[in-house]
Design an enzyme around this catalytic site. Structure first.
Site, PDB file in Angstrom:
ATOM      1  N   GLY A  16       0.802  -1.213   0.000  1.00  0.00           N
ATOM      2  CA  GLY A  16       0.000   0.000   0.000  1.00  0.00           C
ATOM      3  C   GLY A  16       0.835   1.264   0.000  1.00  0.00           C
ATOM      4  N   ARG A  41      -1.960  -0.551  -6.246  1.00  0.00           N
ATOM      5  CA  ARG A  41      -2.641  -0.718  -7.536  1.00  0.00           C
ATOM      6  C   ARG A  41      -2.246   0.372  -8.526  1.00  0.00           C
ATOM      7  NH1 ARG A  41      -8.930  -2.139  -5.928  1.00  0.00           N
ATOM      8  NH2 ARG A  41      -8.521  -4.080  -4.794  1.00  0.00           N
ATOM      9  N   ASP A  66      -2.760  -6.316  -7.084  1.00  0.00           N
ATOM     10  CA  ASP A  66      -4.085  -6.278  -6.469  1.00  0.00           C
ATOM     11  C   ASP A  66      -4.067  -7.239  -5.289  1.00  0.00           C
ATOM     12  OD1 ASP A  66      -6.713  -6.317  -5.699  1.00  0.00           O
ATOM     13  OD2 ASP A  66      -7.515  -6.864  -7.670  1.00  0.00           O
ATOM     14  N   LEU A  67      -3.935  -6.689  -4.089  1.00  0.00           N
ATOM     15  CA  LEU A  67      -3.794  -7.528  -2.899  1.00  0.00           C
ATOM     16  C   LEU A  67      -5.103  -8.153  -2.451  1.00  0.00           C
ATOM     17  CD1 LEU A  67      -1.261  -5.470  -0.758  1.00  0.00           C
ATOM     18  CD2 LEU A  67      -0.832  -7.159  -2.548  1.00  0.00           C
ATOM     19  N   TYR A 159     -15.406  -1.686   9.921  1.00  0.00           N
ATOM     20  CA  TYR A 159     -13.991  -1.335   9.761  1.00  0.00           C
ATOM     21  C   TYR A 159     -13.223  -1.678  11.032  1.00  0.00           C
ATOM     22  CZ  TYR A 159      -9.773   1.506   9.449  1.00  0.00           C
ATOM     23  OH  TYR A 159      -8.460   1.929   9.454  1.00  0.00           O
ATOM     24  N   VAL A 194      -4.429  10.469  10.972  1.00  0.00           N
ATOM     25  CA  VAL A 194      -3.234  10.784  10.188  1.00  0.00           C
ATOM     26  C   VAL A 194      -3.706  11.458   8.904  1.00  0.00           C
ATOM     27  CG1 VAL A 194      -1.140   9.900   9.098  1.00  0.00           C
ATOM     28  CG2 VAL A 194      -2.101   8.709  11.071  1.00  0.00           C
ATOM     29  N   THR A 196      -3.968  11.828   5.563  1.00  0.00           N
ATOM     30  CA  THR A 196      -3.737  11.106   4.307  1.00  0.00           C
ATOM     31  C   THR A 196      -5.019  11.203   3.486  1.00  0.00           C
ATOM     32  OG1 THR A 196      -4.568   8.992   5.163  1.00  0.00           O
ATOM     33  CG2 THR A 196      -2.229   9.470   5.516  1.00  0.00           C
TER      34      THR A 196
END
Length: 253
Positions: A16, A41, A66-67, A159, A194, A196
């Site tokens: 990632g 990706r 593609d994990l 999540y 964070v 991002t």
């Protein structure tokens, strides 16, 4: 400042890495002299990062993968093995989050979170430890978890469940490694807010809501988490860093 001299010339794999925390971890480890493989990706972003690392005198291997598919994880390890013989450090950073509550969320988004946050992490960890064991190296596996693995934010139950799983997997792996007499260590780093692209992604691509999320008080930067990764790697072999919780000073939960 963390001292990573003993890792100089070793191979790290960061998942990632097209932006955010993963990108900064790659930069930090490459600056310390590690050979760094990284995946995501977005092929363009990977090539750009690889060029930056090489221009700075480092060694980079960018792998578009593609994990969410086990075959993609296996191909990634195959490419690293072909180039550099194997991995010494695995940073499981790849992760996704959607505002997809249990009662109203889209099951496809639940599946995506567990495919990346849990299954990809499991497969990558298994492959990395097998590689380290075969080469008899005292490697290190670092999971990038979340404060959501320690408490459940409103609307974020699914999540959080994926990140609670990362905590369980960290401890489970620690126990398995000890039972096997392995020199490989495992650690988890659990950040709070964070800055991002995560917040915008959480809000289904709404950039304005993403900026608002990070605008209430000074939040962590990706470089802060990269420094935590570096410090974790710098610790002596007899020291087991299990989980680091990092919040912005003004974060309330």
């Amino acid at each position: 400042m963390a001292d990573l001299e003993r890792w100089r010339g070793k191979v790290a794999l960061v998942t990632g890495a097209s932006g955010g925390i993963g990108r900064e971890v790659v930069r930090r480890l490459a600056a310390e002299g590690l050979r760094v493989a990284f995946c995501a990706r977005r092929d363009h972003a990977l090539r750009e990062l690889a060029g930056e690392v090489v221009a700075g005198g480092g060694h980079a291997l960018a792998v578009a993968a593609d994990l969410s598919e086990e075959a993609g994880v296996r191909r990634m390890f195959g490419q690293v093995r072909e180039r550099w013989g194997g991995v010494d450090v695995l940073v499981n950073n790849a992760g996704v989050g959607f505002n997809a509550p249990l009662l109203t969320g889209d099951p496809a988004q639940w599946r995506a979170m567990f495919d990346i946050n849990v299954m990809a992490l499991c497969v990558a960890t298994q492959l990395a430890v097998a590689d380290m064991t075969a080469r008899r190296v005292a490697g290190h596996v670092i999971h990038i978890g979340s404060m959501a693995g320690h408490r459940v934010p409103p609307g974020g139950g699914v999540y959080a469940a994926s990140k609670f799983a990362v905590r369980a997997l960290t401890e489970g792996l620690r126990q398995e490694l000890r039972q096997a007499g392995s020199a490989v260590r495992v650690s988890c780093i659990s950040p709070g807010y964070v800055e991002t692209g995560f917040a915008a992604h959480w809000h289904h691509g709404d950039e304005a809501l993403g900026r608002e999320t990070y605008g209430h008080f000074p939040v962590l930067q990706a470089e802060d988490i990269a420094e935590a990764v570096a410090w974790t790697l710098s610790t002596p072999q007899h020291m087991q860093v299990h989980d680091i919780l990092i919040r912005p000073t003004r974060q309330g939960n």
